[in-house]
Design a protein around this motif. Structure first.
Motif, PDB file in Angstrom:
ATOM      1  N   THR A  74       0.996  -1.055   0.007  1.00  0.00           N
ATOM      2  CA  THR A  74      -0.057  -0.121  -0.054  1.00  0.00           C
ATOM      3  C   THR A  74       0.925   1.239   0.041  1.00  0.00           C
ATOM      4  OG1 THR A  74      -1.886  -1.330   1.365  1.00  0.00           O
ATOM      5  CG2 THR A  74      -1.827   1.247   1.360  1.00  0.00           C
ATOM      6  N   ALA A  75       0.500   2.244  -0.787  1.00  0.00           N
ATOM      7  CA  ALA A  75       1.300   3.408  -0.836  1.00  0.00           C
ATOM      8  C   ALA A  75       1.258   3.976   0.661  1.00  0.00           C
ATOM      9  CB  ALA A  75       0.491   4.499  -1.701  1.00  0.00           C
ATOM     10  N   GLU A  76       2.431   4.437   0.912  1.00  0.00           N
ATOM     11  CA  GLU A  76       2.923   4.982   2.308  1.00  0.00           C
ATOM     12  C   GLU A  76       1.819   5.945   2.598  1.00  0.00           C
ATOM     13  OE1 GLU A  76       4.728   4.884   5.982  1.00  0.00           O
ATOM     14  OE2 GLU A  76       5.009   3.694   4.178  1.00  0.00           O
ATOM     15  N   ASP A  77       1.306   7.076   1.735  1.00  0.00           N
ATOM     16  CA  ASP A  77       0.538   8.049   2.171  1.00  0.00           C
ATOM     17  C   ASP A  77      -0.946   7.709   2.558  1.00  0.00           C
ATOM     18  OD1 ASP A  77       0.295   7.644  -0.436  1.00  0.00           O
ATOM     19  OD2 ASP A  77      -0.652   9.605  -0.788  1.00  0.00           O
ATOM     20  N   LEU A  78      -1.203   6.339   1.979  1.00  0.00           N
ATOM     21  CA  LEU A  78      -2.549   5.893   2.017  1.00  0.00           C
ATOM     22  C   LEU A  78      -2.851   4.808   3.384  1.00  0.00           C
ATOM     23  CD1 LEU A  78      -3.803   5.649  -1.452  1.00  0.00           C
ATOM     24  CD2 LEU A  78      -4.289   7.388   0.122  1.00  0.00           C
ATOM     25  N   SER A  79      -1.553   4.452   3.822  1.00  0.00           N
ATOM     26  CA  SER A  79      -1.325   3.453   4.600  1.00  0.00           C
ATOM     27  C   SER A  79      -2.360   3.516   5.865  1.00  0.00           C
ATOM     28  CB  SER A  79       0.029   3.038   5.345  1.00  0.00           C
ATOM     29  OG  SER A  79       0.400   4.270   6.000  1.00  0.00           O
ATOM     30  N   PHE A  80      -2.614   4.828   6.170  1.00  0.00           N
ATOM     31  CA  PHE A  80      -3.697   4.910   7.474  1.00  0.00           C
ATOM     32  C   PHE A  80      -4.946   4.430   7.203  1.00  0.00           C
ATOM     33  CE2 PHE A  80      -4.779   8.434   4.463  1.00  0.00           C
ATOM     34  CZ  PHE A  80      -5.801   8.685   4.746  1.00  0.00           C
ATOM     35  N   LEU A  81      -5.636   4.127   5.938  1.00  0.00           N
ATOM     36  CA  LEU A  81      -6.886   3.639   5.421  1.00  0.00           C
ATOM     37  C   LEU A  81      -6.975   2.153   5.947  1.00  0.00           C
ATOM     38  CD1 LEU A  81      -7.075   5.024   2.231  1.00  0.00           C
ATOM     39  CD2 LEU A  81      -8.502   5.961   4.038  1.00  0.00           C
ATOM     40  N   LEU A  82      -5.686   1.709   6.069  1.00  0.00           N
ATOM     41  CA  LEU A  82      -5.840   0.318   6.460  1.00  0.00           C
ATOM     42  C   LEU A  82      -5.624  -0.192   7.775  1.00  0.00           C
ATOM     43  CD1 LEU A  82      -3.881  -1.427   3.330  1.00  0.00           C
ATOM     44  CD2 LEU A  82      -6.456  -0.821   3.679  1.00  0.00           C
ATOM     45  N   ARG A  83      -5.384   0.859   8.774  1.00  0.00           N
ATOM     46  CA  ARG A  83      -4.839   0.710  10.082  1.00  0.00           C
ATOM     47  C   ARG A  83      -6.243   0.282  10.944  1.00  0.00           C
ATOM     48  NH1 ARG A  83      -1.755   6.400  10.888  1.00  0.00           N
ATOM     49  NH2 ARG A  83       0.235   5.738   9.677  1.00  0.00           N
ATOM     50  N   ARG A  84      -7.374   0.547  10.555  1.00  0.00           N
ATOM     51  CA  ARG A  84      -8.616  -0.113  11.354  1.00  0.00           C
ATOM     52  C   ARG A  84      -8.623  -1.475  10.964  1.00  0.00           C
ATOM     53  NH1 ARG A  84     -13.134   2.986   8.120  1.00  0.00           N
ATOM     54  NH2 ARG A  84     -11.460   4.418   8.172  1.00  0.00           N
ATOM     55  N   ASP A  85      -7.962  -2.161   9.927  1.00  0.00           N
ATOM     56  CA  ASP A  85      -8.134  -3.516   9.848  1.00  0.00           C
ATOM     57  C   ASP A  85      -6.936  -4.315  10.432  1.00  0.00           C
ATOM     58  OD1 ASP A  85     -10.530  -3.368   8.534  1.00  0.00           O
ATOM     59  OD2 ASP A  85      -9.408  -2.764   6.635  1.00  0.00           O
ATOM     60  N   GLU A  86      -6.059  -3.630  10.783  1.00  0.00           N
ATOM     61  CA  GLU A  86      -4.603  -4.321  11.391  1.00  0.00           C
ATOM     62  C   GLU A  86      -5.199  -4.983  12.574  1.00  0.00           C
ATOM     63  OE1 GLU A  86      -1.786  -1.499  11.724  1.00  0.00           O
ATOM     64  OE2 GLU A  86      -1.180  -1.221   9.384  1.00  0.00           O
ATOM     65  N   GLN A  87      -4.643  -6.108  12.990  1.00  0.00           N
ATOM     66  CA  GLN A  87      -4.745  -6.787  14.266  1.00  0.00           C
ATOM     67  C   GLN A  87      -3.879  -6.284  15.369  1.00  0.00           C
ATOM     68  OE1 GLN A  87      -3.933 -11.035  13.343  1.00  0.00           O
ATOM     69  NE2 GLN A  87      -5.807 -11.227  12.477  1.00  0.00           N
ATOM     70  N   GLU A  88      -4.193  -5.928  16.314  1.00  0.00           N
ATOM     71  CA  GLU A  88      -3.470  -5.584  17.480  1.00  0.00           C
ATOM     72  C   GLU A  88      -2.465  -6.616  17.778  1.00  0.00           C
ATOM     73  OE1 GLU A  88      -5.639  -4.134  20.654  1.00  0.00           O
ATOM     74  OE2 GLU A  88      -6.810  -2.613  19.510  1.00  0.00           O
ATOM     75  N   SER A  89      -1.268  -6.034  18.059  1.00  0.00           N
ATOM     76  CA  SER A  89       0.003  -7.008  18.456  1.00  0.00           C
ATOM     77  C   SER A  89       0.554  -6.295  19.646  1.00  0.00           C
ATOM     78  CB  SER A  89       0.754  -6.993  17.357  1.00  0.00           C
ATOM     79  OG  SER A  89       1.546  -5.839  17.003  1.00  0.00           O
ATOM     80  N   ARG A  90       1.104  -6.995  20.492  1.00  0.00           N
ATOM     81  CA  ARG A  90       1.682  -6.897  21.781  1.00  0.00           C
ATOM     82  C   ARG A  90       3.006  -5.928  21.194  1.00  0.00           C
ATOM     83  NH1 ARG A  90       3.957 -10.619  26.358  1.00  0.00           N
ATOM     84  NH2 ARG A  90       4.748  -8.980  27.905  1.00  0.00           N
ATOM     85  N   PRO A  91       2.964  -4.802  21.647  1.00  0.00           N
ATOM     86  CA  PRO A  91       4.312  -3.795  21.622  1.00  0.00           C
ATOM     87  C   PRO A  91       5.600  -4.583  21.935  1.00  0.00           C
ATOM     88  CG  PRO A  91       2.819  -2.957  23.199  1.00  0.00           C
ATOM     89  CD  PRO A  91       2.383  -3.826  22.629  1.00  0.00           C
TER      90      PRO A  91
END
Length: 219
Positions: A74-91
């Protein structure tokens, strides 16, 4: 298929379509040799990939290079659009982040060398965690007494952090600003030019089969 066939428009377009399809279907970045198997001998794969990369520049999906491998991302400037679909991972813990950044800049590095830079002990569990994440790997064994294991980063590390190569790593000030290096590190710490390669250096020996799962002391 000869080198000159890349210059024939119909053949070039066919090769680009094949590369586009293979890379789109792959869940992992692929290197030029792997892609060549789909095109045939004599095709200038990197030249085709660079042209395909130019065609995707500015689109929602870009063709990016990660070390010696290529992938659609995904283009770097559009990556924020996919953050809602990312699985949460332990930092990662502070120790893991520091260890990872030290390995990235000092690779190939042994656990003792990591501890020397950090100024505190580094548990094997921290290294195991980073290896499980796929960001570091055991490279070889240092040709010194005890033959400690050396560690280095992986292509997955480059892919996760959006780097084409190790030489694209940020400077010391940027690392501190991002929290990857803590104030516990020596104030006079200098960032060396990292070793940007997968081949063993002259001071490293290959790993033995039983090294997998062993710590750097072979235990």
């Amino acid at each position: 298929m000869t080198d000159g066939e890349n210059d024939r428009p119909q053949v070039l377009e066919r090769n680009l379509r094949i590369l586009e399809a293979i890379l789109f279907a792959s869940s992992e970045p692929l290197d030029a040799n792997t892609l060549l198997a789909y095109l045939g001998e004599g095709v200038r794969v990197v030249e085709c990939l660079e042209l395909l990369q130019q065609r995707y520049a500015g689109r929602g999906v870009n063709l990016v290079r990660r070390g010696d491998k290529w992938a659609f991302r995904t283009a770097e400037d559009l990556s924020f659009l996919l953050r809602r679909d990312e699985q949460e991972s332990r930092p990662l813990s502070r120790a893991a982040l520091e260890t990872l950044s030290i390995i990235a800049y000092h690779q190939p590095a042994t656990r003792a060398e990591i501890e020397e830079v950090r100024g505190v002990a580094t548990g094997k569990g921290t290294l195991d965690l980073l290896m499980e994440a796929g960001w570091i790997r055991m490279r070889g064994r240092r040709r010194t007494p005890g033959r400690p294991v050396t560690y280095g980063t992986t292509d997955a590390f480059l892919d996760h952090f959006g780097l084409e190569s190790i030489s694209d790593l940020p400077g010391l000030d940027e690392l501190k600003g991002s929290g990857l290096l803590s104030g516990r590190l020596p104030q006079n710490l200098q960032i060396p030019l990292p070793f940007d390669g997968t081949a063993l250096r002259d001071d490293e020996d290959p790993l033995e089969p039983d090294d997998l799962g062993a710590d750097e002391d072979g235990e």
